[in-house]
Design an enzyme around this catalytic site. Structure first.
Site, PDB file in Angstrom:
ATOM      1  N   TRP B 118       0.837  -1.436   0.008  1.00  0.00           N
ATOM      2  CA  TRP B 118       0.012   0.241   0.130  1.00  0.00           C
ATOM      3  C   TRP B 118       0.925   1.270   0.000  1.00  0.00           C
ATOM      4  CZ3 TRP B 118      -4.399  -0.962  -1.920  1.00  0.00           C
ATOM      5  CH2 TRP B 118      -5.044  -2.066  -1.762  1.00  0.00           C
ATOM      6  N   ASP B 187      -1.637   5.793   6.514  1.00  0.00           N
ATOM      7  CA  ASP B 187      -2.647   4.879   6.247  1.00  0.00           C
ATOM      8  C   ASP B 187      -2.758   4.093   7.257  1.00  0.00           C
ATOM      9  OD1 ASP B 187      -4.358   3.312   4.953  1.00  0.00           O
ATOM     10  OD2 ASP B 187      -2.888   3.103   3.306  1.00  0.00           O
ATOM     11  N   LYS B 211     -12.325  -2.474   7.479  1.00  0.00           N
ATOM     12  CA  LYS B 211     -11.532  -3.378   8.471  1.00  0.00           C
ATOM     13  C   LYS B 211     -12.107  -3.459   9.581  1.00  0.00           C
ATOM     14  CE  LYS B 211      -8.462  -2.740   4.634  1.00  0.00           C
ATOM     15  NZ  LYS B 211      -8.328  -3.725   3.989  1.00  0.00           N
TER      16      LYS B 211
END
Lengths: 373, 373
Positions: B118, B187, B211
């Protein structure tokens, strides 16, 4: 549906556990069958051991949902395989920027037709990207009509012409899909799937789902491949339509898309866009007849430009409008207030609003006129 | 919860109407109580005559939901009033572009620490905007560790330092929140609300909700006002954090936010972030102990960089991995496959995954080793 006789003066007709007639402009009424199907699929979806909100967006179960949504959209609108059906995020507001970012070249220009609040917002964002022209506008007329295409001042070299085929706030609507020499892009947020569309002139059609297509949180983008190929390069990955046309790039808004799939199946089962169009015409005609047949109410849009989806009207005696809206709510007729920027009344008659709701509203209007006129 | 004894060889333990243990990396497991509450609120929400999906985003009922979500987020993370809590769209993928668009000036530079898939995507988008530097990376090491902050090559003039405090695919996690001379942006998609955070070093924290926070379709952006004021101007309206910090600009993803509010209340009722952190530590320790206590399994990340949320591991005999994943599924243990780009196994142990799920997985692993080792 439990709504009291609008000719009575009783207040608060339901105990709060019942659905009422919901004229909200968006997020808006959804088919009750769709909501009950979703309810039934909580907390476990279709034997997968989890709800639809908890499964991978790369799973077979989710693939099937998104594919079904895409196929139903194509079937309902008659889209050929040259059209991409994208499920994006950010609503029409994001499209206002994303369209020129993709399609307005540095040395080019785009034409905008301004018929209300949303078109005004669209051109504002486009001006951040490049050169835009107003090809037509009804702003001087308080957006009470859609300028006829013969009167538009078009630039033959424009990259695209942007229109808003239905203006939710102002209550006007194109009566014909324009077919021009350059590709047309329309914000169809408040009318997509409410009527058959003549697709020939369009390069792209976009819509926030939260009117006729589903709940808020997913944006429908229909884009013809010929138009897609004209986009600028390179672009930020997430804002490049090509990214999403090529594959499922990132985690989509799973639940909103799941609901869209159900709404599209519901519409297909009901007979598709032609069937709902006939119902929508009848619904809006009943309401416009009630407005026109009285000196107590008045419409705000010229007859030849009236919206089938968002019926805007006033009381001649404007002071009474808050009373009208309050009394209507007490009678189970929700969200009849006009947009905060224009006032008055607005009845949004989207696909999922039952015809009975319009009949009840019309009866209420007659009774309100009798008691307050 | 109906899961068969993992020491048996029975297949398909449920009739499909039961919830199973869901180790999906995201969209991921939600608290069952939350799903049942949502089910109970269909097709009518809290006496408003319509479901939550059908009411105006300017209504009092929706205002209350969003405000409650915001207040619970602040309470759970200990955010002062200097922090803005935004509910945006587009996921982390959109943030990869939006962060540099707002905070990377033309004559400036930003530092990125790359610890997995990511972070790699984040820097790729930032490079489209301006000058970025890699301050540290563990790519040469297959992202099997988080480079210690003492070893980072920091630019004191950077506009911000971007990190990924938990890498979902690679299974590593920062063990400490960095506090540097320039604002840190993280993030935190796969770890937000799983542990207390030391907020001092952060200018911004963002996370896709799907999540620990809710379903897919809403992106949490926590931004300190001092950092917000450093953004560039002008910016496209929808991509300017200031637009959303100032007011509810456009139609938000109502249903995903409604679910987030429920998840936050659930977490608060459970005792907050400290309480869930203790549970999460215990859950992950049990699984890492099972991996470390066997020569049949091996972890993929250095001990000092292991994720509490996404436990990545392999079988020493890699050919058996598809059998492991298939057998686990037959025993009601869902989504244990590693990300398609790295293979192997991954057990995501988010807040809503019951500890019983880990106990069941550990028992299954022992039995699988006994029968296949």
């Amino acid at each position: 549906m439990q709504v009291t006789d609008p000719t009575s003066n009783a207040s608060a007709p339901t105990d709060g556990s019942e659905r009422q007639f919901n004229f909200s402009a968006g997020p808006a009424v959804l088919p009750e069958e769709v909501l009950l199907e979703a309810k039934n699929e909580l907390p476990v979806y279709d034997h997968v051991g989890a709800s639809v909100m908890e499964i991978s967006h790369r799973s077979a179960a989710y693939d099937k949902i998104e594919e079904s949504a895409r196929e139903h959209m194509k079937k309902l609108l008659g889209l050929s395989d040259d059209w991409h059906v994208l499920f994006l995020q950010g609503g029409a507001s994001m499209q206002f920027y994303q369209v020129p970012l993709n399609f307005l070249p540095e040395d080019g220009s785009a034409d905008y037709v301004i018929t209300g609040r949303w078109g005004t917002k669209a051109i504002k964002e486009a001006r951040r990207v490049g050169d835009v022209r107003v090809a037509a506008s009804s702003e001087d007329d308080d957006f009470s009509h859609v300028p006829p295409v013969e009167e538009w001042d078009l630039n033959p070299d424009a990259s695209y012409v942007h229109i808003t085929t239905n203006e939710t706030v102002n209550g006007n609507q194109f009566q014909k899909d324009p077919n021009l020499d350059v590709p047309v892009v329309t914000d169809a947020s408040s009318e997509l799937l409410s009527r058959p569309m003549d697709l020939d002139g369009y390069g792209m059609i976009y819509a926030g789902a939260q009117k006729n297509v589903g709940p808020a949180g997913v944006t429908i983008v229909l884009i013809h491949d010929d138009f897609l190929q004209q986009r600028k390069q390179p672009l930020p990955t997430m804002l490049d339509y090509g990214t999403h046309a090529a594959k499922r790039f990132n985690t989509p808004p799973v639940f909103p898309i799941y609901m869209v799939e159900k709404v599209l199946r519901w519409l297909d089962d009901l007979g598709g866009v032609d069937a709902i169009h006939a119902i929508n015409q009848r619904k809006s005609q009943k309401l416009y007849n009630a407005i026109d047949g009285s000196d107590f109410y008045r419409g705000t849009v010229d007859e030849d430009s009236r919206s089938m989806m968002n019926v805007t009207f006033r009381l001649v005696e404007e002071d009474l409008e808050p009373v009208f809206i309050k009394k209507a709510k007490e009678n189970g007729l929700l969200s009849l207030g006009g947009h905060r920027t224009v006032g008055g009344m607005r009845a949004s008659l989207y696909n999922a609003l039952p015809e009975e709701a319009v009949d009840t509203l019309v009866a209420f209007m007659k009774e309100f006129e009798r008691t307050h006129g």
